[in-house]
Motif scaffolding. Sequence first.
Motif, short mmCIF file in Angstrom:
data_model
loop_
_atom_site.label_atom_id
_atom_site.label_comp_id
_atom_site.label_asym_id
_atom_site.label_seq_id
_atom_site.Cartn_x
_atom_site.Cartn_y
_atom_site.Cartn_z
N THR A 54 0.81 -1.23 0.00
CA THR A 54 0.00 0.00 0.00
C THR A 54 0.84 1.27 0.00
O THR A 54 0.30 2.36 0.11
N ILE A 55 2.14 1.14 -0.14
CA ILE A 55 3.03 2.31 -0.11
C ILE A 55 2.68 3.30 -1.20
O ILE A 55 2.63 4.50 -0.97
N GLY A 56 2.42 2.82 -2.40
CA GLY A 56 2.07 3.72 -3.51
C GLY A 56 0.84 4.54 -3.19
O GLY A 56 0.79 5.75 -3.45
N GLU A 57 -0.16 3.90 -2.62
CA GLU A 57 -1.40 4.59 -2.24
C GLU A 57 -1.13 5.61 -1.14
O GLU A 57 -1.64 6.73 -1.18
N LEU A 58 -0.31 5.24 -0.18
CA LEU A 58 0.04 6.12 0.91
C LEU A 58 0.74 7.38 0.40
O LEU A 58 0.41 8.50 0.79
N VAL A 59 1.67 7.19 -0.52
CA VAL A 59 2.42 8.31 -1.09
C VAL A 59 1.51 9.19 -1.94
O VAL A 59 1.64 10.42 -1.93
N SER A 60 0.55 8.60 -2.63
CA SER A 60 -0.35 9.39 -3.47
C SER A 60 -1.27 10.29 -2.65
O SER A 60 -1.78 11.27 -3.14
N TRP A 106 11.26 -2.92 -1.38
CA TRP A 106 11.02 -3.11 -2.81
C TRP A 106 9.95 -2.13 -3.29
O TRP A 106 10.11 -1.48 -4.33
N TYR A 107 8.86 -2.01 -2.53
CA TYR A 107 7.78 -1.09 -2.93
C TYR A 107 8.24 0.36 -2.86
O TYR A 107 7.85 1.17 -3.71
N MET A 108 9.07 0.72 -1.89
CA MET A 108 9.57 2.10 -1.83
C MET A 108 10.45 2.39 -3.04
O MET A 108 10.36 3.46 -3.63
N VAL A 109 11.31 1.45 -3.38
CA VAL A 109 12.20 1.64 -4.53
C VAL A 109 11.39 1.70 -5.83
O VAL A 109 11.70 2.49 -6.72
N ASN A 110 10.35 0.91 -5.94
CA ASN A 110 9.60 0.81 -7.18
C ASN A 110 8.35 1.67 -7.24
O ASN A 110 7.58 1.57 -8.20
N THR A 111 8.12 2.49 -6.23
CA THR A 111 7.02 3.46 -6.28
C THR A 111 7.56 4.71 -6.96
O THR A 111 8.54 5.29 -6.48
N TYR A 113 8.70 8.13 -7.93
CA TYR A 113 8.94 9.39 -7.23
C TYR A 113 8.77 9.29 -5.71
O TYR A 113 8.48 10.28 -5.06
N PHE A 114 8.96 8.12 -5.15
CA PHE A 114 8.79 7.96 -3.69
C PHE A 114 9.66 8.95 -2.93
O PHE A 114 9.19 9.69 -2.08
N THR A 115 10.95 8.98 -3.24
CA THR A 115 11.87 9.84 -2.50
C THR A 115 11.53 11.31 -2.69
O THR A 115 11.51 12.07 -1.72
N GLN A 116 11.23 11.71 -3.92
CA GLN A 116 10.92 13.09 -4.19
C GLN A 116 9.63 13.53 -3.47
O GLN A 116 9.56 14.63 -2.94
N LYS A 117 8.64 12.67 -3.46
CA LYS A 117 7.37 13.03 -2.85
C LYS A 117 7.45 13.07 -1.32
O LYS A 117 6.74 13.82 -0.69
N THR A 118 8.31 12.26 -0.74
CA THR A 118 8.36 12.20 0.72
C THR A 118 9.40 13.12 1.33
O THR A 118 9.34 13.41 2.51
N GLN A 119 10.35 13.62 0.54
CA GLN A 119 11.42 14.42 1.14
C GLN A 119 10.99 15.80 1.56
O GLN A 119 11.63 16.43 2.39
N HIS A 120 9.92 16.33 1.04
CA HIS A 120 9.50 17.68 1.37
C HIS A 120 8.53 17.73 2.54
O HIS A 120 7.97 18.78 2.83
#
Length: 121
Positions: A54-60, A106-111, A113-120
């Motif tokens: 659910t990481i992708g959903e969480l980040v979205s 794996w999901y964090m790496v493959n989501t 823009y994970f890093t870009q979306k969470t760093q701010h």
Amino acid sequence: MIDVSKLEEYFATKPAAKEIIKSNKTPEKQNYLDSKRSQNIGIFLHGTQIQPATIGELVSRIKNGGDMDNIIALKKFAPLADDIKVFGKIPESSVNSLDKADKLMWYMVNTPYFTQKTQHH
């Protein structure tokens, strides 16, 4: 006087009986993270009840301000350069063979823009 033959009798190794034992063990999960990091991620997952898939959903949901506490906590486990190399090569078809902490990575790496979306945040 010590009876050596009795000692040998008591402590001698005997050949194992040839017995077929069927194992009901589930296959071992693959681990790529070091044990300390894997344990920390496992504790985090257990405490938050987040499922790796659910990481992708969480980040979205970041734009809407949802789950910010979890996003901030996830940033502590953000993929490092080595993680990106390792987990970026693992095909999606192999994700189920990964340990739960490794699945999260794996999901964090493959989501996207994970890093870009969470760093701010």
